[in-house]
Design a protein around this motif. Structure first.
Motif, short mmCIF file in Angstrom:
data_model
loop_
_atom_site.label_atom_id
_atom_site.label_comp_id
_atom_site.label_asym_id
_atom_site.label_seq_id
_atom_site.Cartn_x
_atom_site.Cartn_y
_atom_site.Cartn_z
N GLU A 43 0.97 -1.18 0.14
CA GLU A 43 0.02 0.03 0.14
C GLU A 43 0.78 1.34 0.01
O GLU A 43 2.04 1.31 0.59
CB GLU A 43 -0.71 -0.25 1.07
N ALA A 44 0.39 2.41 -0.42
CA ALA A 44 1.33 3.63 -0.51
C ALA A 44 1.87 4.25 0.75
O ALA A 44 2.78 4.86 0.55
CB ALA A 44 0.23 4.64 -1.19
N ILE A 45 1.09 3.81 1.66
CA ILE A 45 1.62 4.29 2.89
C ILE A 45 3.01 3.48 3.14
O ILE A 45 3.97 4.56 3.82
CB ILE A 45 0.72 4.01 4.25
N LEU A 48 5.53 5.57 1.04
CA LEU A 48 5.82 6.85 1.86
C LEU A 48 6.91 6.66 2.73
O LEU A 48 7.78 7.65 3.03
CB LEU A 48 4.64 7.77 2.44
N TYR A 70 -1.49 12.92 6.84
CA TYR A 70 -0.34 12.27 6.12
C TYR A 70 0.85 12.81 6.14
O TYR A 70 2.08 12.33 6.19
CB TYR A 70 -0.64 12.10 4.35
N VAL A 116 2.53 17.18 0.76
CA VAL A 116 1.35 16.27 0.09
C VAL A 116 0.55 17.16 -0.75
O VAL A 116 0.27 18.36 -0.55
CB VAL A 116 0.52 16.00 1.43
N ALA A 118 -2.69 16.66 -2.73
CA ALA A 118 -3.83 16.66 -2.10
C ALA A 118 -4.07 15.73 -0.88
O ALA A 118 -3.56 14.71 -0.95
CB ALA A 118 -4.93 16.21 -3.20
N GLU A 119 -4.85 16.16 -0.03
CA GLU A 119 -5.11 15.32 1.32
C GLU A 119 -6.39 15.01 1.36
O GLU A 119 -7.51 15.73 1.17
CB GLU A 119 -4.77 16.34 2.45
N ALA A 120 -6.94 13.67 1.03
CA ALA A 120 -8.24 13.14 1.22
C ALA A 120 -9.11 13.51 2.28
O ALA A 120 -10.07 13.73 2.27
CB ALA A 120 -8.21 11.65 0.89
N ASP A 145 3.73 13.69 -2.18
CA ASP A 145 2.63 12.53 -1.89
C ASP A 145 1.52 12.77 -2.87
O ASP A 145 0.71 13.73 -2.55
CB ASP A 145 2.49 12.44 -0.56
N VAL A 147 -0.81 10.64 -3.90
CA VAL A 147 -1.47 9.39 -3.95
C VAL A 147 -2.85 9.94 -4.03
O VAL A 147 -3.88 9.37 -4.69
CB VAL A 147 -1.37 8.86 -2.48
N ALA A 148 -3.49 11.02 -3.28
CA ALA A 148 -4.83 11.39 -3.30
C ALA A 148 -5.02 12.34 -4.55
O ALA A 148 -6.21 12.82 -4.93
CB ALA A 148 -5.48 12.18 -2.19
N GLN A 170 -5.56 3.54 -5.33
CA GLN A 170 -7.05 3.38 -4.74
C GLN A 170 -8.01 4.72 -4.51
O GLN A 170 -8.94 4.68 -3.99
CB GLN A 170 -6.63 2.86 -3.21
N LYS A 171 -7.54 5.63 -5.10
CA LYS A 171 -8.06 7.03 -4.99
C LYS A 171 -8.85 7.34 -6.25
O LYS A 171 -9.55 6.72 -7.05
CB LYS A 171 -7.47 8.05 -4.48
C1 LIG Z 1 -5.16 7.89 0.81
C2 LIG Z 1 -3.90 8.46 0.94
C3 LIG Z 1 -2.54 7.89 1.14
C4 LIG Z 1 -2.45 6.19 1.12
O1 LIG Z 1 -2.75 5.96 2.48
P1 LIG Z 1 -3.33 4.44 2.49
O2 LIG Z 1 -3.42 4.03 3.81
O3 LIG Z 1 -2.16 3.57 1.75
O4 LIG Z 1 -4.34 4.26 1.33
C5 LIG Z 1 -1.23 8.74 1.05
N1 LIG Z 1 -1.39 9.78 1.19
C6 LIG Z 1 -2.45 10.34 1.05
C7 LIG Z 1 -2.21 12.12 0.74
C8 LIG Z 1 -3.88 9.91 0.84
O5 LIG Z 1 -4.85 10.73 0.91
#
Ligand SMILES: *Cc1c(COP(=O)(O)O)cnc(C)c1O
Length: 358
Positions: A43-45, A48, A70, A116, A118-120, A145, A147-148, A170-171
């Motif tokens: 997973e992306a975390i 990071l 994040y 980061v 964008a922050e979901a 980052d 990811v979002a 996943q986003k």
């Molecule tokens: C969703 C997201 C991640 C990844 O988190 P996961 O727990 O791996 O889904 C990383 N950074 C940001 C900014 C996110 O919104």
């Protein structure tokens, strides 16, 4: 529960090396980069954390920009890895301004700038192109980052000069979690290689992937890859590129505009203080006073996570849900939460439709 043919889940052939090579190329197209792309089997975390521990070292100065949860975790990893970290943090209903970043870069002279895009969790999006330009002028590596952000808004790795960018499917790409991708510039590789503390012989090692895969003839995948997630990431990337990234981003932009317009028509306010910081991936709203705390939310409506739980509502118009119908349903859900009558809900949906069209 969706019923899937067990054979589709259980009896897949092993992942071929060419499949991984193809996914790297697709991810590079999505990131608009000619840099190396490492696909991490996690997973992306984890990606990071791998990045933070690879670039951070004793004697290196990092500026970490924190506009949500994040960014905060990323700063913890940088610190644990010995870097001297300057934190530029704002309240989570704000994003940073270019002026704030310029000021702190001047004062702290960082080797690394991490942000980061964008922050979901907060529905905010930072001005990454401008931040990257400032960081590069100061000679710092730029770590993003995305990811979002990816899929929901442009991520122009090479044009903006981003050294390291992390994405996951996943986003906005509407894929599974479980496998992620990181683009790495030559300068970033040099910084990682010259870091004696950079992980090696570790799931967090970017250097292992470089030396045991990218710099080989790429015919033997190291370790045991996740067959299902890797194939699903490829399918998500192909679907997004098939529709066209600009079209996918346009759906997210319209969905966000529709969600904001519908919410406003119901008397709700966006969580983000400044419209320039509204993220196309998720719309966040100030939780209304008097709305029942245990109200049932459904569809693409959810509460904030963790400490933001009681402070904001999220409209998760992300990926395939970046479409008019899910947003109209969410507007109706918000109306129900507020005990609005049918006429009021219908006119809020009209406002959402109109904003979608613009
Ligand atoms: C969703 C997201 C991640 C990844 O988190 P996961 O727990 O791996 O889904 C990383 N950074 C940001 C900014 C996110 O919104």
């Amino acid at each position: 529960m969706t019923s899937l043919d067990p054979a589709a889940l259980l009896d897949q052939p092993p992942l071929g090396a060419a499949e991984l090579v193809e996914l790297e190329a697709l991810a590079a197209r999505i990131l608009r980069t000619t840099h190396d792309v490492v696909v991490l089997q996690a997973e992306a975390i984890l990606a990071l954390e791998a990045i933070a521990r690879s670039v951070a070292a004793r004697g290196r100065r990092a500026l970490n920009i924190v506009t949500g949860p994040y960014g905060r975790i990323f700063g913890d990893w940088l610190e644990q890895s010995g870097a001297e970290v300057t934190t530029l943090a704002v309240e989570f209903d704000h994003v940073v301004t270019v002026e704030q970043v310029a000021h702190v870069i001047e004062r702290s002279r960082p080797d690394i700038v991490a942000v980061v895009q964008a922050e979901a969790a907060t529905g905010g999006t930072n001005p990454v192109a401008e931040i990257a330009a400032l960081a590069r002028q100061a000679g710092a590596l730029v770590v993003v980052d995305a990811v979002a952000a990816v899929g929901a808004e442009p991520v122009a790795t090479d044009t903006w000069g981003l050294d390291i960018v992390a994405i996951g499917p996943q986003k906005g790409l509407a894929g599974p979690a479980g496998v992620s991708a990181v683009s790495i510039s030559e300068q970033a590789w040099a910084a990682i290689e010259s870091n004696p503390a950079a992980p090696r012989v570790s799931s967090l090692s970017l250097l292992d992937w470089r030396d045991e895969w990218l710099r080989t003839d790429r015919t033997a995948i190291p370790g045991t890859p996740s067959v299902l997630e890797t194939r699903a990431f490829t399918a998500a990337a192909r679907r997004v590129l098939g529709e066209g990234l600009p079209a996918v981003q346009d759906r997210h932009r319209r969905a966000a505009a529709a969600a904001v317009a519908g919410a406003r028509a119901l008397g709700l306010e966006p969580w983000q203080a400044d419209s320039a910081g509204y993220a196309p991936v998720v719309t966040t709203l100030r939780a209304p006073d008097g709305a029942p705390a245990d109200a049932v939310l459904g569809g693409i409506l959810s509460r904030g996570n963790g400490p933001l739980r009681n402070q904001l509502l999220r409209v998760n118009h992300t990926g395939r849900a970046a479409a008019l119908e899910p947003v109209l349903d969410a507007v109706a859900g918000l109306g129900t939460l507020l005990a609005a009558d049918g006429t009021r809900i219908a006119s809020a949906q009209d406002a959402a439709r109109e904003a979608w069209q613009r």
